[in-house]
Scaffold this active site. Structure first.
Site, PDB file in Angstrom:
ATOM      1  N   LYS A 121       0.587  -1.002  -0.274  1.00 52.42           N
ATOM      2  CA  LYS A 121      -0.023   0.077   0.151  1.00 52.42           C
ATOM      3  C   LYS A 121       0.820   1.388  -0.094  1.00 52.42           C
ATOM      4  O   LYS A 121       0.416   2.402  -0.558  1.00 52.42           O
ATOM      5  CB  LYS A 121      -0.860  -0.129   1.400  1.00 52.42           C
ATOM      6  CG  LYS A 121      -1.669   1.044   1.264  1.00 52.42           C
ATOM      7  CD  LYS A 121      -2.074   1.999   2.543  1.00 52.42           C
ATOM      8  CE  LYS A 121      -2.730   3.403   2.607  1.00 52.42           C
ATOM      9  NZ  LYS A 121      -2.749   4.454   3.668  1.00 52.42           N
ATOM     10  N   ASP A 139      -6.710   1.972   0.767  1.00 50.20           N
ATOM     11  CA  ASP A 139      -6.208   2.224   2.866  1.00 50.20           C
ATOM     12  C   ASP A 139      -8.164   1.755   3.748  1.00 50.20           C
ATOM     13  O   ASP A 139      -8.766   1.418   2.360  1.00 50.20           O
ATOM     14  CB  ASP A 139      -6.447   3.856   2.521  1.00 50.20           C
ATOM     15  CG  ASP A 139      -7.363   5.146   2.688  1.00 50.20           C
ATOM     16  OD1 ASP A 139      -8.987   4.091   1.774  1.00 50.20           O
ATOM     17  OD2 ASP A 139      -7.842   5.511   2.548  1.00 50.20           O
TER      18      ASP A 139
END
Length: 215
Positions: A121, A139
């Protein structure tokens, strides 16, 4: 309504609400963005933006950061949480960037993800926001909304990322992931959400659609 039609409708709403989207984390180059994203794990962007100026007052260059006592870094970033692990990661990734990548954040997926404290991420955010490479960082807001809009099963962020990349055009990813984050914060919170008042959920939400053609 097909998923393609739903995706187009969602993009239209987001483009109307957020024709331009700023990058939430204050930074001046790929290195300061990388450190800021690392600090944002289990911490708000607002708090990170309050803390990073104090860190940059020590240094904003990897060749200097690697020389600082880890205790000095930890003391500054303590408000962001997880300061022991984050400070150690910042010091070590700074050393690697300086000694193995010529002082520049590598513009390479494998090299980024090999850095301490940098997962997929974080690498996705840096590749997208620092280098303009197509990526779809997922997220908590994006993961939650993708399920709420019946665009993904919600099993895990890996599945959510793959589903969203398949549904939305590649050229839209970098802007779209930011639009969804801003939308989630402003219109579509996890708690106290009123579907009937939400510009997207009221039309495209999982519970508002009785049937969805899986295409």
């Amino acid at each position: 309504m097909t998923k393609a039609e739903k995706a187009a409708g969602i993009r239209h709403v987001l483009d109307e609400l957020y024709p331009t989207v700023p990058i939430p984390l204050d930074h001046k180059d790929p290195y300061t963005l990388l450190v800021a994203v690392l600090l944002s794990a289990q911490c708000t962007d607002v708090r990170v933006n309050q803390v990073t100026p104090h860190l940059w007052a020590l240094t904003d260059r990897p060749e200097v950061m690697k020389t600082l006592p880890v205790e000095d870094i930890r003391d500054v970033i303590r408000p962001c949480g997880l300061s022991p692990s984050k400070s150690a990661a910042i010091k070590e990734l700074s050393r690697i960037i300086d000694e193995e990548h010529g002082g520049e954040v590598p513009r390479d997926w494998a090299a980024l993800e090999a850095l301490p404290g940098v997962g997929h991420k974080t690498a996705s955010v840096v590749m997208s926001q620092a280098f303009g490479e197509p990526a779809f960082p997922v997220d908590t807001h994006i993961h939650r909304l993708a399920y709420r809009w019946a665009l993904s099963t919600g099993k895990n962020v890996v599945r959510t990322e793959a589903d969203l990349k398949r549904i939305f055009p590649r050229e839209s990813w970098n802007k779209l992931h930011l639009q969804i984050i801003f939308f989630g914060r402003e219109y579509c919170p996890a708690r106290g959400h009123r579907m009937s008042e939400c510009p997207i959920c009221s039309v495209y939400g999982r519970r508002s659609l009785l049937k969805l053609e899986n295409k």
